[in-house]
Motif scaffolding. Structure first.
Motif, PDB file in Angstrom:
ATOM      1  N   PRO A 139      -3.213 -31.086   5.705  1.00 40.94           N
ATOM      2  CA  PRO A 139      -2.152 -31.741   4.704  1.00 40.94           C
ATOM      3  C   PRO A 139      -0.690 -32.245   5.431  1.00 40.94           C
ATOM      4  O   PRO A 139      -0.238 -33.097   5.295  1.00 40.94           O
ATOM      5  CB  PRO A 139      -1.793 -30.886   3.605  1.00 40.94           C
ATOM      6  N   THR A 140      -0.296 -31.372   6.542  1.00 38.06           N
ATOM      7  CA  THR A 140       0.806 -31.844   6.947  1.00 38.06           C
ATOM      8  C   THR A 140       0.601 -32.915   8.025  1.00 38.06           C
ATOM      9  O   THR A 140       1.422 -34.039   8.041  1.00 38.06           O
ATOM     10  CB  THR A 140       1.436 -30.391   8.032  1.00 38.06           C
ATOM     11  N   ARG A 141      -0.687 -33.128   8.478  1.00 40.46           N
ATOM     12  CA  ARG A 141      -0.759 -33.864   9.430  1.00 40.46           C
ATOM     13  C   ARG A 141      -0.851 -35.389   8.643  1.00 40.46           C
ATOM     14  O   ARG A 141      -0.630 -36.447   9.060  1.00 40.46           O
ATOM     15  CB  ARG A 141      -2.077 -33.729  10.173  1.00 40.46           C
ATOM     16  N   ARG A 142      -1.668 -35.195   7.301  1.00 36.72           N
ATOM     17  CA  ARG A 142      -1.737 -36.621   6.734  1.00 36.72           C
ATOM     18  C   ARG A 142      -0.462 -36.888   6.151  1.00 36.72           C
ATOM     19  O   ARG A 142       0.086 -38.421   6.152  1.00 36.72           O
ATOM     20  CB  ARG A 142      -2.552 -36.179   5.471  1.00 36.72           C
ATOM     21  N   GLY A 143       0.607 -36.091   5.957  1.00 35.64           N
ATOM     22  CA  GLY A 143       1.833 -36.393   5.442  1.00 35.64           C
ATOM     23  C   GLY A 143       2.650 -37.002   6.505  1.00 35.64           C
ATOM     24  O   GLY A 143       3.396 -38.017   6.447  1.00 35.64           O
ATOM     25  N   LEU A 144       2.362 -36.725   7.722  1.00 40.29           N
ATOM     26  CA  LEU A 144       3.051 -37.425   9.183  1.00 40.29           C
ATOM     27  C   LEU A 144       2.609 -38.639   9.185  1.00 40.29           C
ATOM     28  O   LEU A 144       3.253 -39.533   9.512  1.00 40.29           O
ATOM     29  CB  LEU A 144       2.665 -36.521  10.324  1.00 40.29           C
ATOM     30  N   LEU A 145       1.264 -38.941   8.950  1.00 42.83           N
ATOM     31  CA  LEU A 145       0.655 -40.338   9.238  1.00 42.83           C
ATOM     32  C   LEU A 145       1.249 -41.110   7.896  1.00 42.83           C
ATOM     33  O   LEU A 145       1.546 -42.176   8.319  1.00 42.83           O
ATOM     34  CB  LEU A 145      -1.005 -40.200   9.090  1.00 42.83           C
ATOM     35  N   ALA A 146       1.199 -40.578   7.056  1.00 44.29           N
ATOM     36  CA  ALA A 146       1.707 -41.393   5.711  1.00 44.29           C
ATOM     37  C   ALA A 146       3.418 -41.892   6.052  1.00 44.29           C
ATOM     38  O   ALA A 146       3.806 -43.059   5.621  1.00 44.29           O
ATOM     39  CB  ALA A 146       1.870 -40.748   4.578  1.00 44.29           C
ATOM     40  N   ARG A 147       3.935 -40.968   6.576  1.00 40.45           N
ATOM     41  CA  ARG A 147       5.532 -41.166   6.981  1.00 40.45           C
ATOM     42  C   ARG A 147       5.358 -42.470   7.875  1.00 40.45           C
ATOM     43  O   ARG A 147       6.045 -43.511   8.265  1.00 40.45           O
ATOM     44  CB  ARG A 147       6.386 -40.203   7.399  1.00 40.45           C
ATOM     45  N   LEU A 148       4.448 -42.412   9.035  1.00 38.59           N
ATOM     46  CA  LEU A 148       4.426 -43.237  10.129  1.00 38.59           C
ATOM     47  C   LEU A 148       3.923 -44.423   9.720  1.00 38.59           C
ATOM     48  O   LEU A 148       4.230 -45.521  10.399  1.00 38.59           O
ATOM     49  CB  LEU A 148       3.657 -42.541  11.439  1.00 38.59           C
ATOM     50  N   ALA A 149       3.000 -44.331   8.700  1.00 40.08           N
ATOM     51  CA  ALA A 149       2.644 -45.676   8.092  1.00 40.08           C
ATOM     52  C   ALA A 149       3.963 -46.720   7.410  1.00 40.08           C
ATOM     53  O   ALA A 149       3.814 -47.990   7.510  1.00 40.08           O
ATOM     54  CB  ALA A 149       1.588 -45.564   6.950  1.00 40.08           C
ATOM     55  N   LYS A 150       4.889 -45.846   7.304  1.00 41.93           N
ATOM     56  CA  LYS A 150       6.314 -46.826   6.919  1.00 41.93           C
ATOM     57  C   LYS A 150       7.022 -47.345   8.020  1.00 41.93           C
ATOM     58  O   LYS A 150       7.880 -47.980   7.866  1.00 41.93           O
ATOM     59  CB  LYS A 150       7.146 -45.828   5.902  1.00 41.93           C
TER      60      LYS A 150
END
Length: 123
Positions: A18-29
């Motif tokens: 979940p941390t890596r998914r969160g990082l990807l979500a942030r980088l999508a912005k």
């Protein structure tokens, strides 16, 4: 990281956390530095760096260099492999749900046909 060169397995392993998914979500912005990403989580800079290394190994992020700033950038192409794989299962479930819908419609039609019509009694 798993000892495999299979892109699907590498990508699924990377996004399983979940941390890596969160990082990807942030980088999508938009791009962000490691320190900007670390601010989002109550964990050490080293721990965030390890997560980023997994994402980079899977090809999900790249790291640039702009003067003193080393931005992390989302590379979404590996996610297409996951989307394609999941698409086969989506079609499977759609077929099954369509079959279920047809079956329910058949049952409803049979039920309607079996219902006796109610005639009004004379008053």
């Amino acid at each position: 990281m798993p000892m495999t060169t299979d892109k699907l397995s590498q990508t699924l392993f990377a996004i399983a956390d979940p941390t890596r998914r969160g990082l990807l979500a942030r980088l999508a912005k938009g791009d962000a530095s490691v320190s900007e990403l670390a601010e989002l989580y109550a964990m050490s800079f080293a721990a965030i760096s390890k997560h980023l290394k997994v994402l980079e190994s899977a090809g999900l992020i790249s790291r640039g260099r702009e003067a003193q700033w080393r931005p992390c950038h989302l590379e979404a192409e590996p996610l297409q492999v996951v989307a394609d794989w999941l698409d086969d299962y989506r079609r499977f479930w759609e077929r099954n749900l369509d079959s279920l819908g047809d079956y329910l419609e058949t049952i409803q039609q049979k039920t309607r046909q079996k219902k006796p019509s109610r005639k009004r009694r004379p008053k």
